[in-house]
Design a protein around this motif. Structure first.
Motif, mmCIF file in Angstrom:
data_model
loop_
_atom_site.group_PDB
_atom_site.id
_atom_site.type_symbol
_atom_site.label_atom_id
_atom_site.label_comp_id
_atom_site.label_asym_id
_atom_site.label_seq_id
_atom_site.Cartn_x
_atom_site.Cartn_y
_atom_site.Cartn_z
ATOM 1 N N TYR A 79 12.926 -13.972 39.363
ATOM 2 C CA TYR A 79 11.324 -14.266 39.554
ATOM 3 C C TYR A 79 11.530 -13.914 41.299
ATOM 4 O O TYR A 79 10.712 -13.296 41.628
ATOM 5 C CB TYR A 79 10.833 -15.423 39.196
ATOM 6 C CG TYR A 79 9.327 -15.236 39.853
ATOM 7 C CD1 TYR A 79 8.487 -14.192 39.070
ATOM 8 C CD2 TYR A 79 8.998 -16.281 40.872
ATOM 9 C CE1 TYR A 79 7.020 -14.671 39.166
ATOM 10 C CE2 TYR A 79 7.467 -16.353 40.726
ATOM 11 C CZ TYR A 79 6.514 -15.467 40.381
ATOM 12 O OH TYR A 79 5.508 -15.612 40.296
ATOM 13 N N ASN B 87 9.678 -11.131 43.143
ATOM 14 C CA ASN B 87 8.838 -11.055 44.031
ATOM 15 C C ASN B 87 8.672 -10.740 45.741
ATOM 16 O O ASN B 87 8.255 -10.045 45.763
ATOM 17 C CB ASN B 87 8.825 -12.797 43.807
ATOM 18 C CG ASN B 87 7.136 -13.073 44.085
ATOM 19 O OD1 ASN B 87 5.942 -12.323 43.510
ATOM 20 N ND2 ASN B 87 6.612 -14.307 43.371
ATOM 21 N N LEU C 165 10.722 -8.566 34.258
ATOM 22 C CA LEU C 165 9.993 -8.853 33.628
ATOM 23 C C LEU C 165 9.353 -8.790 32.386
ATOM 24 O O LEU C 165 8.445 -10.169 31.915
ATOM 25 C CB LEU C 165 8.540 -8.676 34.884
ATOM 26 C CG LEU C 165 8.512 -8.574 36.773
ATOM 27 C CD1 LEU C 165 7.441 -7.878 37.124
ATOM 28 C CD2 LEU C 165 8.281 -10.524 36.780
ATOM 29 N N LEU D 181 11.385 -12.123 31.064
ATOM 30 C CA LEU D 181 10.258 -13.097 31.298
ATOM 31 C C LEU D 181 9.361 -13.316 30.813
ATOM 32 O O LEU D 181 8.806 -14.476 29.812
ATOM 33 C CB LEU D 181 10.100 -12.638 32.344
ATOM 34 C CG LEU D 181 10.365 -13.717 33.619
ATOM 35 C CD1 LEU D 181 10.070 -13.960 35.184
ATOM 36 C CD2 LEU D 181 11.640 -14.714 34.518
ATOM 37 N N LEU E 74 7.591 -19.005 32.684
ATOM 38 C CA LEU E 74 8.212 -18.255 32.355
ATOM 39 C C LEU E 74 6.983 -16.875 32.341
ATOM 40 O O LEU E 74 7.109 -16.129 32.931
ATOM 41 C CB LEU E 74 9.297 -18.102 32.492
ATOM 42 C CG LEU E 74 10.565 -18.774 32.529
ATOM 43 C CD1 LEU E 74 11.881 -19.072 31.666
ATOM 44 C CD2 LEU E 74 11.608 -18.643 34.178
ATOM 45 N N GLY F 236 5.789 -14.303 35.005
ATOM 46 C CA GLY F 236 6.296 -12.692 34.737
ATOM 47 C C GLY F 236 4.506 -11.984 34.674
ATOM 48 O O GLY F 236 4.517 -10.524 35.282
#
Length: 492
Positions: free
Chosen positions: A277, A281, A308, A311, A319, A323
């Motif tokens: 993640y 990001n 993503l 996720l 999560l 996501g």
């Protein structure tokens, strides 16, 4: 004399220890306050004894009572006495009590300076470590100023245990005494490449925390952190470093271009969701900061979106939410990459967690196009029919209107269809506030689109007839005013 000492020790055998105190409190639940008051008096008697073992026992009990919410600030001098004991067992009790009850503005803290300095320079690494741990909880400006050099010296200790604690302690020193940062910075930078992973992690943590306030000051450390990012296998440390790069990239665009490849490699290779993640990001932040180079990084964007999706499909609600949150950031710069996953986002509307449903609704606003508007609205209406809770139903209605009306109805190709949608929404159970919203849309569409006026008048006539044959709901009552206006203006 010896007989007197033996007698004293024999009497002390009957003092309550910490276990006795805990047991006594549990056995006196109906009379707890009175029992503790009695114990407090006994503790005050014990603190007046010359025997350090008795005082340490009393301080241990006070520490427990402090955790229950009782004030023990009156015993600060006695705690300092126990802290200064030569016996590690008692010293530990004293430092624990100090860490819980001392405050940076405690007047008697000045009495501890030399004692703590002595402990910091002790041969026993655990005594020095104990002093560092305790000091971190109650360090004041004066203590930070007076002990900064001693702590800085420990950053070069031969013992990794002390180096790690000293590096972490310096962060607390910087907060209380910022003037220490400049002389300590070279050593802090040196610890980023310490052979011990614990010391290295501590240094990374301190720099990352400092950089949160002013990232620009730490831009010079980018090469060191880049090396750590490409060589370290410590996921926790990688997360910290990647977050730092996310803050540094807007300050130096060239850095962002260099980061894409190693971050992409990490996204491909890591199985740790938290690290994945943070990588995604930061890639998003990098691509935004180097907007001129975005077209050349389409593969990176697709990779982020695909990861993503994993996720969002995960059973872990946290999560899934993260996501969706990251997906909304990509949507702003690469809407087409996200629009391909509208079915996944629509599926999130069935999630039991309302925060996830609302986040998915927010995403849909940016995923709409002329081609998929009708499909999305149809599915939202189906969700609204079976949705539970007035608040969520109202939110669905608001979002539907926002989706259709955004940018002056740029995605609406069939206004007769939209008037039909508004009429159907009127029949659903919603609040008066949203009745006003539907009414304003009917008036606005009628005023803007001449070709739909006659059709709108017929739909409004149906709304009026339905209201006349039954008790109208809160939303319908609000819409009736608009329906009457449309009928009077546009009926031929």
């Amino acid at each position: 004399m010896a007989l007197k000492k033996v007698k004293g020790n024999f009497e002390r055998m009957f003092d309550k220890n910490l276990s006795d105190l805990v047991r006594g409190i549990r056995n006196n639940k109906d009379n707890e306050a009175k029992y503790i008051a009695q114990c407090m008096e006994e503790i005050k008697v014990e603190l007046r004894q010359d025997n350090i073992a008795v005082k340490a026992n009393a301080v241990a009990k006070l520490t427990y009572l402090q955790m229950l919410g009782y004030d023990i600030s009156w015993s600060i001098f006695n705690i300092i006495e126990v802290m200064s004991s030569n016996k590690f067992t008692y010293k530990r009790i004293g430092y624990l009590a100090a860490s819980q009850s001392f405050h940076a503005d405690s007047e008697l803290l000045m009495l501890t300076t030399n004692m703590i300095r002595k402990d910091l320079n002790a041969q026993n690494q655990y005594e020095a470590g104990l002093a560092l741990s305790g000091l971190s909880c109650f360090i004041s400006h004066d203590l930070a100023r007076d002990l900064a050099n001693d702590i800085m010296t420990l950053m070069s200790s031969t013992k990794p245990y002390l180096r790690m604690k000293a590096v972490l302690m310096m962060y607390k020193v910087f907060l209380r005494y910022p003037e220490a940062l400049r002389p300590a910075f070279p050593k802090l930078k040196e610890k980023l490449e310490d052979p011990d992973p614990g010391v290295q992690s501590a240094a990374v943590n301190v720099v990352c925390e400092l950089a949160r306030k002013n990232p620009k000051n730490y831009l010079s450390l980018a090469p060191v952190f880049f090396k750590l990012m490409t060589t370290s296998t410590n996921n926790w440390m990688l997360i910290k470093i990647i977050k730092l790069f996310g803050a540094l990239t807007p300050l130096e665009p060239r850095l962002g271009k260099k980061l894409i490849e190693p971050l992409t490699n990490l996204i491909h290779s890591t199985s740790a969701m938290s690290l994945l993640y943070e990588c995604i990001n930061t890639v998003i932040a990098v691509l935004i900061s180097i907007s001129s180079g975005m077209p050349g990084h389409a593969a990176s964007v697709q990779l982020c979106v695909q990861k993503l999706r994993i996720l969002i499909e995960d059973s872990d609600q946290n999560l899934k939410y993260l996501g969706l949150l990251a997906m909304s950031r990509i949507l702003k710069s690469h809407p087409k990459s996200v629009q391909a996953h509208k079915d996944l986002v629509l599926a999130c509307l069935d999630d039991k967690d309302e925060s996830i449903r609302l986040r998915a609704l927010g995403l849909l606003y940016g995923m709409v196009s002329k081609k998929n508007l009708m499909e999305i609205v149809k599915k939202l209406m189906l969700h609204m029919e079976r949705a539970e809770g007035t608040l969520y139903r109202d939110e669905l209605l608001s979002r539907m209107v926002e989706i259709c009306a955004q940018n002056n109805y740029q995605h609406v190709s069939d206004f007769e269809w939209y008037v039909t949608v508004l009429a159907e929404l009127t029949e659903m159970e919603t609040s008066a506030k949203h009745g006003s919203l539907i009414a304003s849309q009917l008036l606005e569409v009628g005023a803007r689109v001449s070709g739909v006026r006659l059709f709108a008048a017929r739909e409004c006539a149906s709304i009026v007839r339905a209201a006349a044959t039954g008790a109208p709901g809160p939303a319908t009552r609000e819409v009736l005013y608009a329906a009457a206006y449309v009928l009077s203006e546009y009926t031929t």
